[in-house]
Design an enzyme around this catalytic site. Structure first.
Site, PDB file in Angstrom:
ATOM      1  N   HIS A 199     -46.427 -38.246   3.933  1.00 57.59           N
ATOM      2  CA  HIS A 199     -45.488 -37.231   3.438  1.00 57.59           C
ATOM      3  C   HIS A 199     -45.974 -35.803   3.699  1.00 57.59           C
ATOM      4  O   HIS A 199     -45.194 -34.854   3.622  1.00 57.59           O
ATOM      5  CB  HIS A 199     -45.179 -37.437   1.948  1.00 57.59           C
ATOM      6  CG  HIS A 199     -46.298 -37.096   1.014  1.00 57.59           C
ATOM      7  ND1 HIS A 199     -47.095 -38.057   0.429  1.00 57.59           N
ATOM      8  CD2 HIS A 199     -46.749 -35.907   0.542  1.00 57.59           C
ATOM      9  CE1 HIS A 199     -47.972 -37.476  -0.374  1.00 57.59           C
ATOM     10  NE2 HIS A 199     -47.789 -36.171  -0.309  1.00 57.59           N
ATOM     11  N   ASP A 233     -47.387 -44.740   3.088  1.00 53.89           N
ATOM     12  CA  ASP A 233     -47.618 -43.302   2.965  1.00 53.89           C
ATOM     13  C   ASP A 233     -48.949 -42.893   3.599  1.00 53.89           C
ATOM     14  O   ASP A 233     -49.738 -42.154   3.004  1.00 53.89           O
ATOM     15  CB  ASP A 233     -47.565 -42.865   1.497  1.00 53.89           C
ATOM     16  CG  ASP A 233     -47.436 -41.341   1.349  1.00 53.89           C
ATOM     17  OD1 ASP A 233     -46.967 -40.692   2.317  1.00 53.89           O
ATOM     18  OD2 ASP A 233     -47.818 -40.802   0.288  1.00 53.89           O
ATOM     19  N   SER A 313     -53.025 -34.383  -1.707  1.00 55.20           N
ATOM     20  CA  SER A 313     -52.498 -35.555  -1.005  1.00 55.20           C
ATOM     21  C   SER A 313     -53.237 -35.804   0.299  1.00 55.20           C
ATOM     22  O   SER A 313     -53.347 -34.917   1.148  1.00 55.20           O
ATOM     23  CB  SER A 313     -51.008 -35.374  -0.708  1.00 55.20           C
ATOM     24  OG  SER A 313     -50.262 -35.342  -1.896  1.00 55.20           O
TER      25      SER A 313
END
Length: 458
Positions: A199, A233, A313
């Protein structure tokens, strides 16, 4: 005119023309009659000697006749058909003889040059499309797994000193803005590969935007995506002229226990080289890490209370031996869903075991695969204990095993399945080709169904 419709000249009867003077001197009541005797048309008579030249009788000393004597002609069919000689066709060699070898040589050269150019274009495209891939996967890329610190280490500072040089910041285009998305990552191997979250780079990939990595010293390097997995992801980046950064040691999440101390690395809120610590709060937590319904990423997550914020992230979650045990991916919000709010002490990381499998697939082929059963499951209704099957695809692993619409899956591999999300996560914790036992409730009866998992790219 076409030879299918001959002209009138070809079909007109043969006639003999007399000279104009002779016609004028004839009596008006005379007409020329053809000879009365003919050779039958189906017989051929060889030509006789040529007729004697016509000589008027008065030219031989006799009295001039009172009218012109008529010339005699052989009957039709006895005169050889005159041979018509065609004019010689113009020479086709209108150009000098040396020109044709030159033209042939030029054509050959053009063909060779075109083939070489086309081959070069294809080779360049092929090299670009496979750039960063490694045929032998992680093993050939130089990944490491040996713990850099002793098992009895209790120092977070020692872990930080060991891992910070292997941690990077990721900058990617987002919604048209260069560096609009910021995330984290770490050095995967010695071949210039890096791990981050899908993402973080998804928008840049979709719009062919720039992606950069930033090392601990602040130096930036252009990166490209070797492959990515929206399902898990994850994304693998590649820097062609990569700096000599030490690869992070890859451990396993299977040895983690609730309460174990862990350390999170990354660039929260754009603050690079940030270190936070906490404990493992839970294991095998079913979590979806995407706001998009089409690219939902269901993971069997490691839950931690180490401070994780937007920008973390893709960064590593590390145990006290200095080995990566997870990839920070999501945080919970006060609304109960994952999102972009600040840390509330509930963060989630993708187990490193899944990361290694997905990264190895991407390095080998440029794409990742995940297991499927070929059925849809209800993920919205939590009133029933179990995962309700909404539909089963024809000729799918589920249909071949006997799973039916309306079945309620309560266990998979001996582990409880409380809802649809838990079923998806449990399936994706396995690998394509694995045979897994499903405990199914159908009406008032319960049964076991063994399903060999299929495979899909994503």
């Amino acid at each position: 005119m076409s030879d299918e419709q001959p002209s009138s000249d070809d079909t007109a009867p043969l006639s003999w023309a007399m000279s104009r003077d002779t016609a004028d001197d004839r009596d008006s009541d005379e007409s020329w009659l053809p000879p009365r005797e003919h050779v039958p048309p189906h017989q051929w008579t060889p030509p006789g000697p040529p007729p004697a030249p016509y000589v008027p009788s008065h030219a031989a000393g006799g009295d001039p006749p009172d009218r012109l004597e008529r010339a005699t002609y052989p009957p039709p069919g006895t005169q050889p058909y005159p041979v018509q000689h065609r004019a010689a066709a113009p020479s086709r060699d209108r150009y000098p003889g040396w020109l044709w070898p030159v033209v042939a040589t030029l054509a050959l050269v053009i063909g060779v040059v075109g083939g070489v150019f086309g081959g070069a274009v294809y080779e360049n495209w092929h090299r670009s499309s496979t750039e960063g891939q490694v045929g032998g996967g992680l093993a050939d890329a130089g990944a490491v797994s040996q713990a850099p610190l002793p098992a009895g280490n209790h120092s977070v500072a020692a872990v930080a000193q060991q891992l910070l040089p292997s941690t990077i910041q990721v900058l990617a285009q987002y919604q048209g803005r260069k560096d609009g998305a910021t995330g984290s990552g770490f050095v995967l191997d010695r071949a210039g590969h890096y791990i981050t979250n899908n993402h973080v780079v998804a928008d840049a990939v979709d719009h062919d935007g720039p992606i950069e990595i930033v090392d601990q010293n602040g130096d930036k390097y252009a990166a490209k995506v070797v492959g990515r997995s929206p399902t898990y992801d994850l994304a693998v980046l590649y820097v062609k002229h990569s700096p000599s950064l030490p690869p992070a040691s890859l451990g396993t999440a299977q040895i983690l226990r609730v309460g174990d101390q862990v350390v999170a690395f990354g660039s929260p809120l754009g603050l690079s080289s940030t270190v936070t610590s906490g404990i493992v709060s839970a294991l095998n937590r079913p979590v979806t890490t995407s706001d998009s319904g089409t690219d939902s990423s269901y993971i069997n997550a490691v839950q931690t209370d180490a401070a994780i914020n937007p920008g973390n992230s893709g960064g590593p979650l590390v145990d006290l031996s200095g080995r990566v045990v997870g990839v920070n991916s999501a945080i919970a919000t006060t609304g109960g869903s994952t999102g972009e709010s600040g840390n509330i002490g509930v963060g989630f990381a993708i187990p490193i075991d899944q990361v290694k499998i997905t990264a190895d697939q991407i390095l080998r082929t440029g794409e990742a695969r995940y297991p499927v059963i070929g059925a849809t499951v209800n993920t919205g209704d939590t009133s029933a204990v179990g995962a309700k099957i909404l539909s089963v695809g024809s000729d799918s692993p589920a249909s071949r095993a006997g799973l039916k619409k309306g079945d309620l899956v309560t266990e998979i591999g001996g582990e409880n399945v409380p809802d649809g999300i838990a079923l998806i996560v449990a399936i994706r914790a396995h690998q394509p080709g694995d045979t897994v036992t499903f405990t199914v409730r159908r009406g008032s009866s319960q049964m076991s169904v063994r399903i060999t998992l299929g495979s899909q790219v994503g």
